[in-house]
Write an enzyme that holds these catalytic residues in place. Structure first.
Site: not given
Ligand code: NAD
Ligand code: DAU
Length: 355
Positions: A133-135, A159, A163
């Site tokens: 992730t970019d975080e 988190y 990562k």
């Molecule tokens: P998600 O939470 O929707 O899905 C995670 C999946 O991993 C789930 O299906 C869960 O059951 C599985 N899981 C959790 N723990 C596990 C374990 N110990 N063994 C096997 N499976 C397990 O997450 P996502 O949003 O799909 O993110 C996927 C990946 O991409 C993550 O590594 C996250 O850090 C990264 N990522 C997410 C975003 C985003 O915007 N969602 C952006 C950049 C990177």
């Molecule tokens: O940047 C990549 C990341 O993006 C991934 O690594 C994470 O897995 C993914 O969850 C996401 O993280 P964020 O914290 O940016 O996403 P989230 O959707 O939780 O929140 C997006 C923005 O919105 C953040 O600034 C918090 C804000 N927010 C979120 C929720 C859930 C609100 O203002 N209200 C809300 O109820």
């Protein structure tokens, strides 16, 4: 040839597996623990697909993973599995340490032993792709340039720290043991099958249910948004042509404040599913307490993906967000299915009466 995907019942992993099965005949083994975020409904279109094998299990379970590696001899392992929600990591970091750090460590060790047993030609071709992730880069001020691959890691939440730790392990397993690893650092994804604890699906689902739309703090935090299918395409490209040991930033060139996102969603819903009383969904917006340690801005410089691998996003934010809203409007059963008792307990814990 086969690939092993972990976390393929989650949001991005699920989209990746669905796309993969649509564009190639290469089999995919999908290992997922099915936490609250994993949902087999997402994989329903693959029930009869001969190339998809779902396995219920934990990346940290060495015996289970070793059996899978021995049985399916994958040419690559793509690690999507993680605890992924920042707010949950603030309430309880333990699961994040366990899966994201200890789980990745165990996965790397199992892969290392498997990789050693391969022929030298297969060792050279093997890839371990870490989805990150970019975080991990921390927070930007409004005038800072976007993150490049050489930015320092400065994670701020449990988190992102977990990562960052797992990325470091992946890097070390390359430098010390020679495993051909690739790491991708992507910005915020959105699209179908996104669990409604995250900003975009939460706002759509709450709006339609007549609930409040809780914006943290002043709503002026900035995120860079990428349509999930563009992310999946980028990962396929990195797997195909990425240089072992390299990292690749993936983003949508689409910085938006949270308030802009919520206003856009309300405007789309006003047009596509007008409220019977004629009022805008914007009336449901409320400002709630800020997230502790809330990162102010993320932005990705994705030039390396463009120059080295010829990848660029295909969707603009405007096209992608419209498709996303339409998907949620057309798939209420999927949403109902994920709103289990565990989901409702989370909403009460995080938002209290505002939920
Ligand atoms: P998600 O939470 O929707 O899905 C995670 C999946 O991993 C789930 O299906 C869960 O059951 C599985 N899981 C959790 N723990 C596990 C374990 N110990 N063994 C096997 N499976 C397990 O997450 P996502 O949003 O799909 O993110 C996927 C990946 O991409 C993550 O590594 C996250 O850090 C990264 N990522 C997410 C975003 C985003 O915007 N969602 C952006 C950049 C990177
Ligand atoms: O940047 C990549 C990341 O993006 C991934 O690594 C994470 O897995 C993914 O969850 C996401 O993280 P964020 O914290 O940016 O996403 P989230 O959707 O939780 O929140 C997006 C923005 O919105 C953040 O600034 C918090 C804000 N927010 C979120 C929720 C859930 C609100 O203002 N209200 C809300 O109820």
């Amino acid at each position: 040839m086969t690939i092993l995907v972990t976390g393929g019942a989650g949001f991005i992993g699920g989209n990746f597996v669905l796309d993969w099965c649509g564009v190639t005949d290469e089999p995919v083994v999908n290992l997922d623990k099915l936490t609250y975020a994993g949902n087999l409904e997402t994989l329903a279109p693959l029930r009869e697909h001969p190339g998809h094998t779902f396995v219920h299990g934990d990346i940290g379970d060495r015996n289970r993973v070793e059996q899978l590696l021995t049985r399916y001899t994958p040419r690559a392992v793509l690690n999507f599995a993680a605890e992924s929600h920042v707010d949950r990591s603030i309430h309880g970091p333990g699961d994040f340490i366990q899966t994201n750090i200890v789980g990745t460590y165990n996965l790397l060790e199992t892969v290392r032993s498997y990789w050693h047993g391969l022929s030298s030609a297969n060792r050279k071709e093997f890839r371990f792709l870490q989805i990150s992730t970019d975080e991990v880069y921390g927070s930007l001020s409004p005038s800072d340039p976007a993150f490049t691959e050489t930015n320092r890691y400065e994670p701020n939440s449990p988190y992102s720290a977990s990562k960052a730790a797992s990325d470091h392990l992946v890097r070390a397993w390359h430098h010390t043991y020679g495993i051909p690893v690739l790491t991708t650092n992507c910005s915020n994804n959105y699209g179908p099958y996104h669990f409604p604890e995250k900003l975009i699906p939460l706002m759509i689902v709450n709006a339609l249910a007549g609930k409040t739309l809780p914006v943290y703090g002043d709503g002026m935090q900035v995120r860079d948004w990428l349509y999930v299918k563009d992310h999946c395409r980028a990962i396929r490209r990195v797997l195909e042509a990425g240089e072992p040991g390299e990292t690749y930033n993936i983003g949508g060139w689409s910085e938006k404040t949270n308030l802009e996102i919520v206003h856009t969603l309300c405007a789309l819903l006003d047009a596509l599913r007008p409220k019977p009383d004629g009022c805008s969904y914007k009336r449901q917006i409320i400002f709630v307490a800020d997230r502790p340690g809330h990162d102010r801005r993320y932005a990705i410089n994705a030039r390396k993906m463009e120059h080295a691998l010829g990848w660029k996003p295909m969707e603009t934010f405007e096209t992608g967000i419209r498709k996303t809203v339409q998907w949620y409007l057309s798939n209420p059963e999927w949403v109902q299915n994920v709103q289990s008792g565990a989901y409702r307990a989370w909403v009460t814990k995080q938002y209290g009466d505002a939920g």
